[in-house]
Design a protein around this motif. Sequence first.
Motif, PDB file in Angstrom:
ATOM      1  N   ASP A  87      16.739   4.496 -24.792  1.00  0.00           N
ATOM      2  CA  ASP A  87      15.671   5.423 -24.426  1.00  0.00           C
ATOM      3  C   ASP A  87      16.260   6.813 -24.234  1.00  0.00           C
ATOM      4  N   PRO A  88      15.908   7.803 -25.088  1.00  0.00           N
ATOM      5  CA  PRO A  88      16.453   9.145 -24.928  1.00  0.00           C
ATOM      6  C   PRO A  88      16.128   9.758 -23.567  1.00  0.00           C
ATOM      7  N   ASP A  89      15.069   9.250 -22.937  1.00  0.00           N
ATOM      8  CA  ASP A  89      14.654   9.804 -21.648  1.00  0.00           C
ATOM      9  C   ASP A  89      15.065   8.891 -20.493  1.00  0.00           C
ATOM     10  N   TRP A  90      16.130   8.086 -20.717  1.00  0.00           N
ATOM     11  CA  TRP A  90      16.507   7.088 -19.717  1.00  0.00           C
ATOM     12  C   TRP A  90      16.881   7.725 -18.385  1.00  0.00           C
ATOM     13  N   GLY A  91      17.504   8.906 -18.432  1.00  0.00           N
ATOM     14  CA  GLY A  91      17.993   9.520 -17.200  1.00  0.00           C
ATOM     15  C   GLY A  91      16.890   9.799 -16.208  1.00  0.00           C
ATOM     16  N   ARG A  92      15.823  10.434 -16.677  1.00  0.00           N
ATOM     17  CA  ARG A  92      14.707  10.746 -15.795  1.00  0.00           C
ATOM     18  C   ARG A  92      14.088   9.480 -15.227  1.00  0.00           C
ATOM     19  N   GLN A  93      13.932   8.456 -16.074  1.00  0.00           N
ATOM     20  CA  GLN A  93      13.319   7.222 -15.613  1.00  0.00           C
ATOM     21  C   GLN A  93      14.188   6.510 -14.582  1.00  0.00           C
ATOM     22  N   PHE A  94      15.498   6.439 -14.846  1.00  0.00           N
ATOM     23  CA  PHE A  94      16.354   5.704 -13.922  1.00  0.00           C
ATOM     24  C   PHE A  94      16.511   6.448 -12.601  1.00  0.00           C
ATOM     25  N   ILE A  95      16.562   7.773 -12.645  1.00  0.00           N
ATOM     26  CA  ILE A  95      16.615   8.564 -11.416  1.00  0.00           C
ATOM     27  C   ILE A  95      15.373   8.294 -10.572  1.00  0.00           C
ATOM     28  N   HIS A  96      14.233   8.132 -11.238  1.00  0.00           N
ATOM     29  CA  HIS A  96      12.999   7.800 -10.519  1.00  0.00           C
ATOM     30  C   HIS A  96      13.144   6.466  -9.795  1.00  0.00           C
ATOM     31  N   TYR A  97      13.795   5.501 -10.436  1.00  0.00           N
ATOM     32  CA  TYR A  97      14.025   4.213  -9.789  1.00  0.00           C
ATOM     33  C   TYR A  97      14.976   4.381  -8.599  1.00  0.00           C
ATOM     34  N   GLU A  98      16.032   5.170  -8.765  1.00  0.00           N
ATOM     35  CA  GLU A  98      16.979   5.392  -7.669  1.00  0.00           C
ATOM     36  C   GLU A  98      16.282   5.980  -6.444  1.00  0.00           C
ATOM     37  N   GLU A  99      15.316   6.847  -6.678  1.00  0.00           N
ATOM     38  CA  GLU A  99      14.592   7.484  -5.578  1.00  0.00           C
ATOM     39  C   GLU A  99      13.854   6.469  -4.723  1.00  0.00           C
ATOM     40  N   GLN A 100      13.465   5.359  -5.322  1.00  0.00           N
ATOM     41  CA  GLN A 100      12.669   4.346  -4.614  1.00  0.00           C
ATOM     42  C   GLN A 100      13.501   3.152  -4.156  1.00  0.00           C
ATOM     43  N   ALA A 101      14.759   3.085  -4.570  1.00  0.00           N
ATOM     44  CA  ALA A 101      15.566   1.878  -4.365  1.00  0.00           C
ATOM     45  C   ALA A 101      15.870   1.615  -2.893  1.00  0.00           C
ATOM     46  N   SER A 102      15.844   0.337  -2.535  1.00  0.00           N
ATOM     47  CA  SER A 102      16.287  -0.072  -1.197  1.00  0.00           C
ATOM     48  C   SER A 102      17.746  -0.516  -1.230  1.00  0.00           C
ATOM     49  N   LEU A 103      18.232  -0.872  -2.436  1.00  0.00           N
ATOM     50  CA  LEU A 103      19.618  -1.291  -2.621  1.00  0.00           C
ATOM     51  C   LEU A 103      20.124  -0.783  -3.963  1.00  0.00           C
ATOM     52  N   ILE A 104      21.311  -0.185  -3.944  1.00  0.00           N
ATOM     53  CA  ILE A 104      21.972   0.263  -5.165  1.00  0.00           C
ATOM     54  C   ILE A 104      23.326  -0.417  -5.239  1.00  0.00           C
ATOM     55  N   ARG A 105      23.601  -1.069  -6.370  1.00  0.00           N
ATOM     56  CA  ARG A 105      24.902  -1.696  -6.592  1.00  0.00           C
ATOM     57  C   ARG A 105      25.562  -1.045  -7.802  1.00  0.00           C
ATOM     58  N   LEU A 106      26.799  -0.591  -7.637  1.00  0.00           N
ATOM     59  CA  LEU A 106      27.497   0.161  -8.673  1.00  0.00           C
ATOM     60  C   LEU A 106      28.855  -0.438  -8.967  1.00  0.00           C
ATOM     61  N   PHE A 107      29.218  -0.454 -10.246  1.00  0.00           N
ATOM     62  CA  PHE A 107      30.608  -0.717 -10.614  1.00  0.00           C
ATOM     63  C   PHE A 107      31.090   0.408 -11.512  1.00  0.00           C
ATOM     64  N   HIS A 108      32.265   0.969 -11.194  1.00  0.00           N
ATOM     65  CA  HIS A 108      32.887   1.987 -12.034  1.00  0.00           C
ATOM     66  C   HIS A 108      34.362   1.663 -12.215  1.00  0.00           C
ATOM     67  N   GLY A 109      34.820   1.793 -13.452  1.00  0.00           N
ATOM     68  CA  GLY A 109      36.202   1.443 -13.740  1.00  0.00           C
ATOM     69  C   GLY A 109      37.103   2.606 -14.066  1.00  0.00           C
ATOM     70  N   GLN A 110      36.550   3.734 -14.525  1.00  0.00           N
ATOM     71  CA  GLN A 110      37.382   4.840 -14.983  1.00  0.00           C
ATOM     72  C   GLN A 110      37.332   6.065 -14.082  1.00  0.00           C
ATOM     73  N   ASP A 153      20.103   5.847   5.818  1.00  0.00           N
ATOM     74  CA  ASP A 153      20.071   4.390   5.961  1.00  0.00           C
ATOM     75  C   ASP A 153      18.907   3.725   5.239  1.00  0.00           C
ATOM     76  N   ASP A 154      18.057   4.525   4.585  1.00  0.00           N
ATOM     77  CA  ASP A 154      16.930   3.934   3.861  1.00  0.00           C
ATOM     78  C   ASP A 154      17.382   3.176   2.615  1.00  0.00           C
ATOM     79  N   VAL A 155      18.619   3.423   2.188  1.00  0.00           N
ATOM     80  CA  VAL A 155      19.127   2.742   1.001  1.00  0.00           C
ATOM     81  C   VAL A 155      20.531   2.211   1.275  1.00  0.00           C
TER      82      VAL A 155
END
Length: 270
Positions: A87-110, A153-155
């Motif tokens: 989705d070329p517009d994935w960034g805007r959509q996913f940021i919208h999800y982050e705004e509402q999230a109660s839990l965020i789980r991330l993995f980064h390797g680099q 603490d909301d997320v």
Amino acid sequence: MPIVREPLDPKISMWHFLAFYLRFLREKEGLSLAQCGKIINVARSTVSNMEAGRQRPHQDQMQKLDAAYGTGLLFQLLLWYARMAHDPDWGRQFIHYEEQASLIRLFHGQVIPLVFQTDAYTWECVRAGTSKDREMAMARRLARKQQVLGRGDDVDIWVLIDEAALARPVGGGKLMKQQVEHLLELAQKENVSLRIVPFSSGAHLGVDGSFELVRVGDREIGYSGAQNGGRVIESPGEVRVLADLFDRIGAKASSEGESRNILKQYAERY
């Protein structure tokens, strides 16, 4: 006269294509927004948001429309392809999800994940990137960080970071010392779980790239990073695969206490 909104351009992405046909077939059937809403058990405004690309439909809603319109599996397949496609517009959509999230789980390797970067570290990443407008790219990243951390603490934020990200001296030793100290501060927060996947753990499933999971209500949505853009993942099956991946990488990670000791060692080294 009421304002008539133009339909979305179906050539932009599969999500736009789906939204375009939601409106096209509703109007072809001679249904109002409210009448369509009754078919899929949602409000008129929800149908409007779907057709405008502001809200994404669910599988059961597409099944009901296919049954009502006699379109076989059309809407269900369009939803499947939209979820699978880039989705070329994935960034805007996913940021919208982050705004509402109660839990965020991330993995980064680099690199250190954006949310946990100092501004100086973020700027070095922007400088090393391909964006022609660095100031704009920086502003967007800072806004995204603030959007998550500003919720307090909301997320809850659970982060797994490969030790390789700590060993890579982005911006030099002084900047990295500040970055590692910043991680130590964040690790003290009650809503943060930060664990390091040490070199000693050997090969693990995270070598294929970074990813993120967000919980919005009773749903989980994923994002998988890649060169030249990533992919938002909404298919429940694929999301479960990412969740299992997070758990399996986490099994290789140090405890929260041991991870803080690793961070302290890097702070002293830098």
